[in-house]
Design an enzyme around this catalytic site. Structure first.
Site, PDB file in Angstrom:
ATOM      1  N   ASN A   7     105.324  59.944  92.598  1.00 46.71           N
ATOM      2  CA  ASN A   7     105.424  61.343  93.020  1.00 46.71           C
ATOM      3  C   ASN A   7     104.885  61.466  94.450  1.00 46.71           C
ATOM      4  O   ASN A   7     103.715  61.164  94.708  1.00 46.71           O
ATOM      5  CB  ASN A   7     104.617  62.218  92.049  1.00 46.71           C
ATOM      6  CG  ASN A   7     104.710  63.687  92.398  1.00 46.71           C
ATOM      7  OD1 ASN A   7     104.592  64.059  93.566  1.00 46.71           O
ATOM      8  ND2 ASN A   7     104.905  64.530  91.415  1.00 46.71           N
ATOM      9  N   HIS A  10     102.423  64.916  97.627  1.00 41.02           N
ATOM     10  CA  HIS A  10     101.250  65.106  98.484  1.00 41.02           C
ATOM     11  C   HIS A  10     101.410  64.540  99.884  1.00 41.02           C
ATOM     12  O   HIS A  10     100.625  64.845 100.773  1.00 41.02           O
ATOM     13  CB  HIS A  10      99.996  64.608  97.781  1.00 41.02           C
ATOM     14  CG  HIS A  10      99.677  65.464  96.592  1.00 41.02           C
ATOM     15  ND1 HIS A  10      99.682  66.845  96.660  1.00 41.02           N
ATOM     16  CD2 HIS A  10      99.417  65.163  95.301  1.00 41.02           C
ATOM     17  CE1 HIS A  10      99.418  67.338  95.476  1.00 41.02           C
ATOM     18  NE2 HIS A  10      99.262  66.350  94.630  1.00 41.02           N
ATOM     19  N   HIS A  43     108.534  67.586  93.326  1.00 41.40           N
ATOM     20  CA  HIS A  43     108.510  68.891  92.649  1.00 41.40           C
ATOM     21  C   HIS A  43     108.838  69.952  93.693  1.00 41.40           C
ATOM     22  O   HIS A  43     108.063  70.184  94.616  1.00 41.40           O
ATOM     23  CB  HIS A  43     107.100  69.107  92.067  1.00 41.40           C
ATOM     24  CG  HIS A  43     106.957  70.364  91.256  1.00 41.40           C
ATOM     25  ND1 HIS A  43     105.802  70.670  90.582  1.00 41.40           N
ATOM     26  CD2 HIS A  43     107.810  71.392  91.006  1.00 41.40           C
ATOM     27  CE1 HIS A  43     105.953  71.830  89.957  1.00 41.40           C
ATOM     28  NE2 HIS A  43     107.162  72.289  90.206  1.00 41.40           N
ATOM     29  N   ARG A  45     108.670  73.369  94.296  1.00 43.25           N
ATOM     30  CA  ARG A  45     108.039  74.564  93.722  1.00 43.25           C
ATOM     31  C   ARG A  45     108.674  75.806  94.321  1.00 43.25           C
ATOM     32  O   ARG A  45     109.188  75.786  95.449  1.00 43.25           O
ATOM     33  CB  ARG A  45     106.532  74.560  94.007  1.00 43.25           C
ATOM     34  CG  ARG A  45     105.787  73.411  93.372  1.00 43.25           C
ATOM     35  CD  ARG A  45     104.297  73.548  93.602  1.00 43.25           C
ATOM     36  NE  ARG A  45     103.733  74.560  92.751  1.00 43.25           N
ATOM     37  CZ  ARG A  45     103.051  74.332  91.619  1.00 43.25           C
ATOM     38  NH1 ARG A  45     102.816  73.098  91.235  1.00 43.25           N
ATOM     39  NH2 ARG A  45     102.583  75.317  90.901  1.00 43.25           N
ATOM     40  N   ARG A  49     105.326  74.874  98.601  1.00 40.07           N
ATOM     41  CA  ARG A  49     104.050  74.527  99.239  1.00 40.07           C
ATOM     42  C   ARG A  49     104.002  73.074  99.709  1.00 40.07           C
ATOM     43  O   ARG A  49     103.177  72.721 100.525  1.00 40.07           O
ATOM     44  CB  ARG A  49     102.875  74.819  98.312  1.00 40.07           C
ATOM     45  CG  ARG A  49     102.807  73.902  97.116  1.00 40.07           C
ATOM     46  CD  ARG A  49     101.527  74.095  96.354  1.00 40.07           C
ATOM     47  NE  ARG A  49     101.529  75.312  95.577  1.00 40.07           N
ATOM     48  CZ  ARG A  49     100.789  75.479  94.481  1.00 40.07           C
ATOM     49  NH1 ARG A  49      99.981  74.530  94.081  1.00 40.07           N
ATOM     50  NH2 ARG A  49     100.861  76.599  93.789  1.00 40.07           N
ATOM     51  N   GLU A  70     111.198  67.483  89.633  1.00 40.71           N
ATOM     52  CA  GLU A  70     110.415  68.361  88.751  1.00 40.71           C
ATOM     53  C   GLU A  70     110.695  69.795  89.170  1.00 40.71           C
ATOM     54  O   GLU A  70     110.669  70.106  90.372  1.00 40.71           O
ATOM     55  CB  GLU A  70     108.924  68.094  88.913  1.00 40.71           C
ATOM     56  CG  GLU A  70     108.470  66.769  88.371  1.00 40.71           C
ATOM     57  CD  GLU A  70     106.989  66.562  88.642  1.00 40.71           C
ATOM     58  OE1 GLU A  70     106.337  67.464  89.179  1.00 40.71           O
ATOM     59  OE2 GLU A  70     106.512  65.480  88.331  1.00 40.71           O
ATOM     60  N   THR A 101     100.385  71.503  88.210  1.00 41.21           N
ATOM     61  CA  THR A 101     100.916  71.923  86.915  1.00 41.21           C
ATOM     62  C   THR A 101      99.798  71.848  85.876  1.00 41.21           C
ATOM     63  O   THR A 101      99.191  70.799  85.699  1.00 41.21           O
ATOM     64  CB  THR A 101     102.082  71.003  86.505  1.00 41.21           C
ATOM     65  OG1 THR A 101     102.950  70.867  87.625  1.00 41.21           O
ATOM     66  CG2 THR A 101     102.847  71.581  85.342  1.00 41.21           C
ATOM     67  N   GLU A 151     108.314  64.149  78.823  1.00 35.43           N
ATOM     68  CA  GLU A 151     107.194  63.540  79.535  1.00 35.43           C
ATOM     69  C   GLU A 151     105.929  64.104  78.901  1.00 35.43           C
ATOM     70  O   GLU A 151     105.693  65.317  78.946  1.00 35.43           O
ATOM     71  CB  GLU A 151     107.246  63.868  81.028  1.00 35.43           C
ATOM     72  CG  GLU A 151     106.070  63.257  81.788  1.00 35.43           C
ATOM     73  CD  GLU A 151     106.202  63.371  83.305  1.00 35.43           C
ATOM     74  OE1 GLU A 151     107.337  63.395  83.821  1.00 35.43           O
ATOM     75  OE2 GLU A 151     105.154  63.440  83.960  1.00 35.43           O
ATOM     76  N   HIS A 191     100.752  62.715  84.698  1.00 30.47           N
ATOM     77  CA  HIS A 191      99.794  63.720  85.163  1.00 30.47           C
ATOM     78  C   HIS A 191      98.360  63.213  85.062  1.00 30.47           C
ATOM     79  O   HIS A 191      97.889  62.883  83.979  1.00 30.47           O
ATOM     80  CB  HIS A 191      99.910  65.060  84.441  1.00 30.47           C
ATOM     81  CG  HIS A 191      99.536  66.205  85.344  1.00 30.47           C
ATOM     82  ND1 HIS A 191      98.232  66.458  85.699  1.00 30.47           N
ATOM     83  CD2 HIS A 191     100.283  67.100  86.019  1.00 30.47           C
ATOM     84  CE1 HIS A 191      98.199  67.477  86.523  1.00 30.47           C
ATOM     85  NE2 HIS A 191      99.432  67.879  86.756  1.00 30.47           N
TER      86      HIS A 191
HETATM   87  N1  PXP Z   1     104.369  64.630  85.981  1.00 23.60           N
HETATM   88  C1  PXP Z   1     104.507  65.967  86.141  1.00 23.60           C
HETATM   89  C2  PXP Z   1     105.429  66.700  85.234  1.00 23.60           C
HETATM   90  C3  PXP Z   1     103.821  66.655  87.161  1.00 23.60           C
HETATM   91  O1  PXP Z   1     103.962  67.993  87.299  1.00 23.60           O
HETATM   92  C4  PXP Z   1     102.999  65.914  88.036  1.00 23.60           C
HETATM   93  C5  PXP Z   1     102.308  66.600  89.162  1.00 23.60           C
HETATM   94  O2  PXP Z   1     103.255  67.077  90.072  1.00 23.60           O
HETATM   95  C6  PXP Z   1     102.891  64.517  87.839  1.00 23.60           C
HETATM   96  C7  PXP Z   1     103.569  63.908  86.792  1.00 23.60           C
HETATM   97  C8  PXP Z   1     102.046  63.669  88.718  1.00 23.60           C
HETATM   98  O3  PXP Z   1     100.702  63.986  88.499  1.00 23.60           O
HETATM   99  P1  PXP Z   1      99.579  63.337  89.399  1.00 23.60           P
HETATM  100  O4  PXP Z   1      99.836  63.786  90.813  1.00 23.60           O
HETATM  101  O5  PXP Z   1      98.321  63.873  88.820  1.00 23.60           O
HETATM  102  O6  PXP Z   1      99.714  61.846  89.264  1.00 23.60           O
END
Ligand code: PXP
Length: 237
Positions: A7, A10, A43, A45, A49, A70, A101, A151, A191
């Protein structure tokens, strides 16, 4: 062997902090692929952001592994998914004020809305995964409305502090993983997973995909910082 979806939200968060062009998540996706990522997760959003519309369009062109979007089951975002056609959409709940999330999708509480979104995306050729808490009823509801995958939300496990709480949340994930397999759904996890807590989860049988973001990007900032400083020092000195 489970796949790793990286992901890269960030990376975009850092860019958006200055409303500038770097670091570009498109570059980050290419580097993640070089590192062996099996998928790129973003994601989009509603408040944009971090990931913005342009990122989704460009990543669809450049990513060679699985592109996982996402998204909230909202009309505007569903429209963007139908235009750009990522390989997979992961439906997540979204609240404007949340830092990330917070909980899984309440599939049981909004079956019709989720089923409609699911069908629209699947009819356009995308796979649909639902991000749910490790709760048997939510998994059964996801299967009943025709999702391809779930998931399982690993956040409660990741956030647990005491050994007792960690063991309880781990057991919930093991049981939910079994329910997912029995329901015939593809099993994803994600997550809050980190370099410290992921191994125990990775030992659960049948996981097809992990989605991990913050911990990887946090580590990348630190392992890359020394080189970045050396390069700037050479320029100024
Ligand atoms: N899976 C989902 C559905 C999420 O919303 C997120 C955060 O965007 C992640 C995985 C990744 O989470 P993390 O950044 O805590 O590894």
């Amino acid at each position: 062997m489970p796949g790793l979806g990286v992901n890269i939200d960030h990376v975009a968060t850092i860019r958006q902090a200055r409303q500038t062009v770097e670091p570009d998540p498109v570059w980050a996706a290419a580097l993640a692929e070089l590192g062996g990522a099996d998928g790129i997760t973003i994601h989009l959003r509603e408040d944009r952001r971090h990931i913005i519309d342009r990122d989704v369009r460009l990543l669809k062109e450049t990513v060679q592994v699985k592109l996982n979007l996402e998204m909230a089951a909202e009309e505007e975002i569903i429209g963007i998914a139908l235009e750009t056609l990522p390989d997979q959409c992961t439906l997540v709940p979204e609240k404007r004020q949340e830092i990330t999330t917070e909980g899984g999708l309440d599939v049981l509480g909004q079956e019709d809305r989720i089923a409609t979104a699911c069908r629209k995306l699947q009819d356009a050729g995308m796979e649909v995964s639902l991000f749910v808490d490790p709760v048997a009823e939510q998994i059964a509801a996801a299967a009943a409305l025709g999702a391809d995958a779930v998931e399982l939300h690993t956040g409660a496990y990741a956030d647990a502090v005491s050994e007792e709480d960690t063991d309880r949340e781990f057991a919930a994930l093991v049981a939910a993983a079994e329910s997912t397999r029995e329901a015939g759904l593809v099993l994803h996890m994600g997550h809050g997973l980190t370099y410290r807590n992921v191994s125990r989860i990775a030992a659960i049988p049948g996981i097809c995909e992990f989605n991990i973001g913050h911990s990887i990007i946090a580590r990348a900032v630190l392992v890359g910082l020394e080189r970045a400083v050396r390069e700037m020092k050479a320029l100024v000195g």
